[in-house]
Scaffold this motif. Structure first.
Motif, short mmCIF file in Angstrom:
data_model
loop_
_atom_site.label_atom_id
_atom_site.label_comp_id
_atom_site.label_asym_id
_atom_site.label_seq_id
_atom_site.Cartn_x
_atom_site.Cartn_y
_atom_site.Cartn_z
N LEU A 82 39.64 36.28 44.44
CA LEU A 82 39.22 36.06 43.96
C LEU A 82 38.70 34.14 45.30
CD1 LEU A 82 41.41 34.09 40.88
CD2 LEU A 82 39.64 35.59 40.62
N ARG A 83 37.99 35.42 46.19
CA ARG A 83 37.42 34.53 48.11
C ARG A 83 36.42 33.49 47.25
NH1 ARG A 83 39.29 40.07 51.05
NH2 ARG A 83 40.78 38.87 51.86
N SER A 84 36.80 32.20 47.33
CA SER A 84 35.26 31.34 47.85
C SER A 84 35.68 30.58 46.74
CB SER A 84 34.56 32.02 48.14
OG SER A 84 33.50 32.48 47.10
N GLU A 316 43.43 31.99 50.18
CA GLU A 316 42.30 32.60 50.06
C GLU A 316 41.04 32.40 49.06
OE1 GLU A 316 41.81 35.42 53.28
OE2 GLU A 316 43.55 36.72 52.97
N SER A 317 41.29 32.79 47.42
CA SER A 317 40.64 32.06 46.90
C SER A 317 40.31 30.89 47.54
CB SER A 317 41.36 31.39 45.47
OG SER A 317 42.11 30.36 45.59
N GLY A 318 39.88 29.62 48.21
CA GLY A 318 39.69 28.68 48.91
C GLY A 318 39.06 28.77 50.91
N LEU A 319 39.70 29.50 51.30
CA LEU A 319 39.99 29.42 52.63
C LEU A 319 40.16 29.97 53.56
CD1 LEU A 319 43.04 27.24 52.41
CD2 LEU A 319 40.77 26.47 52.97
N SER A 320 39.81 30.46 55.05
CA SER A 320 39.75 32.03 55.76
C SER A 320 41.01 32.40 55.58
CB SER A 320 39.68 31.35 57.22
OG SER A 320 40.18 32.59 58.02
N GLY A 321 41.74 33.32 55.91
CA GLY A 321 42.97 34.26 56.16
C GLY A 321 43.46 33.22 56.88
N GLU A 322 42.50 33.51 58.48
CA GLU A 322 43.16 33.51 59.64
C GLU A 322 44.60 32.41 59.96
OE1 GLU A 322 39.79 34.15 62.11
OE2 GLU A 322 39.19 34.36 61.21
N MET A 323 45.16 32.61 60.00
CA MET A 323 46.28 31.73 61.18
C MET A 323 45.95 30.97 62.27
SD MET A 323 49.01 31.55 59.51
CE MET A 323 50.59 31.07 60.02
N PHE A 324 45.03 31.69 62.77
CA PHE A 324 44.75 31.06 64.52
C PHE A 324 44.20 30.02 63.79
CE2 PHE A 324 45.22 35.23 66.96
CZ PHE A 324 47.06 34.31 67.87
N LEU A 461 38.26 38.77 36.59
CA LEU A 461 38.06 37.22 36.29
C LEU A 461 37.62 36.26 36.06
CD1 LEU A 461 40.96 38.19 38.25
CD2 LEU A 461 41.41 38.04 35.96
N ALA A 462 36.43 36.34 36.87
CA ALA A 462 34.73 34.99 37.24
C ALA A 462 34.84 34.80 35.84
CB ALA A 462 34.12 35.79 38.67
N ALA A 463 34.00 36.43 34.89
CA ALA A 463 33.41 36.39 34.18
C ALA A 463 34.31 35.85 33.05
CB ALA A 463 32.52 37.97 33.96
N ALA A 464 35.71 36.12 32.65
CA ALA A 464 36.16 35.70 31.68
C ALA A 464 36.40 34.24 31.73
CB ALA A 464 37.63 36.42 31.64
N VAL A 465 36.50 33.41 32.85
CA VAL A 465 37.04 32.14 32.63
C VAL A 465 34.72 31.44 32.88
CG1 VAL A 465 38.32 32.40 33.07
CG2 VAL A 465 37.08 31.91 35.18
N GLY A 466 33.98 32.06 32.68
CA GLY A 466 32.64 31.31 32.96
C GLY A 466 32.58 30.72 34.39
N TRP A 467 33.00 30.99 35.92
CA TRP A 467 32.34 30.81 36.65
C TRP A 467 31.26 30.93 37.59
CZ3 TRP A 467 32.74 31.76 41.56
CH2 TRP A 467 32.27 31.41 42.76
N LYS A 468 31.15 30.07 38.01
CA LYS A 468 29.82 30.27 38.54
C LYS A 468 30.13 29.61 39.93
CE LYS A 468 27.24 31.28 34.50
NZ LYS A 468 25.68 31.19 34.00
N PRO A 469 29.21 29.79 40.77
CA PRO A 469 29.26 28.60 42.37
C PRO A 469 28.44 27.51 41.92
CG PRO A 469 28.68 30.88 42.72
CD PRO A 469 28.16 30.61 40.87
N ALA A 470 29.11 26.21 42.54
CA ALA A 470 28.66 24.94 42.31
C ALA A 470 27.93 24.35 42.86
CB ALA A 470 30.28 23.80 42.52
#
Length: 475
Positions: A82-84, A316-324, A461-470
């Motif tokens: 679900l990244r981003s 990671e659905s909203g952010l980078s996965g980089e620990m640094f 998964l995105a299609a099942a809930v009707g998610w689209k970029p804001a």
């Protein structure tokens, strides 16, 4: 010389700068690291001579910084497909879209592919230990898919078993009234995948008194104590469901070093005092806490009490996965708070502090030593120390973003990017080499073996809930 296997055997890394994160060893220039099987055998300087005996592999470390593998102390790895999607959500929107919506649609295969891809990305970015806070496992099949994915990736992982948080159906008890499933935790406690000395360990990701009734919190804490498991819980995000919960838990002697608080932004000073005195640990996720509206990360409040947090990526659905990146954000945010406090209290022309309040070494400790301490594994991971597990990262400091290296500690934190993560070793076995993720035989992993499944999972998964970029007009 390139190894023909990811197993270290006996490996020498020569001529490197070694930022050990060991208080006694510090930073060593032009050093040799000897690795035997899954352990760091020795660290030597040129004048001390090269360790005796032949090596299976000798790696020319000139121009590289050797650093301990990072410890990501909190991440919901199941959300990788679900990244981003969550990048523009507040915490309330996250609850609605993720837990009441998307999370309810996950099949075991979705959990498996998301966890596998997320673990690979952690390895790619220099994380060797991942605390996988898995709170979307309604069945044993979901749980097993996540654990199998962690094992297949080759990462060192602490699997923290959680529970889903859907909206209750008519006639169904809400999730905050449901104790953690004893039978499932007992099943996992006996699972050979969590055998002593292996890469996988087990913990419990519970609701805690902030997100459950007092009866549920008491039951869950008691189960963790009975089975000798670390117990972790989110703390924050609206009013507590059991406002008196922490007082009762303390009275019953259920607090201690095996209790981990995630976030903790809304804790009172009295609560923090009690938790620190009890030896509890704290894991912050600064980027997401500031993004979703949790409040200010509690780095400074902990520092004022003589303790430090571990640090995690969270979503990671909203952010980078980089620990640094997470460590840098935590440090500069607390510096900003401290600088603002100095300005507010200043008189006359004294508006700029004479020195900084937090050093780069502190932030690196949050991402290594403190993560190991949170897991009770500081004797195994978190620093490059003879006798510990050979979990390490080769950072290519020859690239333009790193040169010249004046202060290796600050260079590691402030300049390192994903492009510099050349090689990653977990328990003496290479998982990334020369910029490419590799399998047990040293062959580059083929993204087509897992990427199509990840993409298909995310699209479905995105299609099942009707998610689209804001869009701007939607805000």
């Amino acid at each position: 010389m390139r190894p023909n296997s990811t197993s270290a055997g006996r490996t020498f890394i020569t001529g490197a700068t070694v930022v050990t994160m060991d208080e006694a060893l510090g930073v060593l220039e032009d050093a040799c690291v000897e690795i035997v099987a899954d352990r760091i055998a020795a660290i030597g300087l040129p004048h001390e001579g090269t360790p005796a005996g032949a090596a299976d592999t000798v790696i020319d470390g000139r121009g590289f910084i050797v650093f301990p593998g990072l410890v990501n102390a909190h991440m919901h790895t199941w959300q990788t497909a679900l990244r981003s999607m969550a990048s523009n959500w507040t915490l309330l929107e996250y609850f609605r879209w993720m837990h009441a919506g998307l999370g309810t649609l996950f099949a075991p295969e979705d959990i498996g592919i998301g966890t596998y891809a997320g673990a690979l990305n952690q390895l790619n970015a220099g994380t060797t230990t991942l605390v996988d806070w898995c709170h979307n496992n309604p069945t044993a099949a979901h749980t097993d898919a996540a654990i199998d994915a962690l094992a297949r990736s080759g990462i060192r992982a602490a699997f923290f078993h959680g529970s889903p948080k859907p909206d209750p159906a008519p006639g169904q008890a809400p999730f905050w009234e449901v104790p953690h499933p004893r039978a499932e935790i007992q099943r996992l406690r006996a699972d050979a995948r969590f055998g002593s000395g292996g890469l996988l360990s087990l913990g419990m990701a519970i609701l805690g008194p902030h997100y459950s009734t007092l009866e549920v919190a008491l039951s869950d804490f008691a189960l963790a104590r009975e089975l000798d498991l670390t117990v972790s819980m989110h703390q924050g995000g609206g009013p507590a469901r059991a406002p008196e919960g922490w007082t009762v838990l303390a009275r019953q002697g259920l607090l201690g070093p095996r209790v981990n608080i995630v976030h903790g932004n809304g804790l009172s000073d009295a609560q923090l005092d009690r938790f620190v005195e009890s030896g509890m640990s704290f894991s912050i996720t600064p980027e997401n806490e500031m993004t979703q509206g949790h409040g200010h990360p509690i780095v400074g409040r902990l520092r004022d009490r003589g303790v430090a947090p571990s640090i995690g990526v969270d979503l990671e659905s909203g952010l980078s996965g980089e620990m640094f990146i997470a460590a840098r954000i935590a440090m500069v945010h607390q510096r900003a708070l401290d600088n603002a406090a100095f300005r507010a209290a200043a008189t006359g022309d004294a508006v700029i502090p004479e020195t900084t309040t937090i050093h780069t070494l502190d932030a690196l400790r949050w991402a290594t030593i403190e993560g190991a301490r949170m897991l009770g594994q500081q004797d195994r991971i978190g620093s490059i120390t003879p006798g510990k597990q050979a979990d390490l990262v080769l950072i290519d400091a020859r690239l333009p973003n790193m040169q010249p290296v004046h202060d290796p500690v600050s260079t590691v934190l402030m300049q390192t990017s994903l492009a510099n993560i050349d090689s990653v070793m977990v328990a003496g076995r290479w998982r990334k080499r020369h910029g490419a993720l590799v399998d047990d035989h040293g062959r580059a992993l083929d993204p087509q073996a897992w990427l199509p499944a990840l993409q298909a999972s995310g699209r479905r998964l995105a299609a099942a809930v009707g998610w689209k970029p804001a869009q701007p007009k939607d805000r």
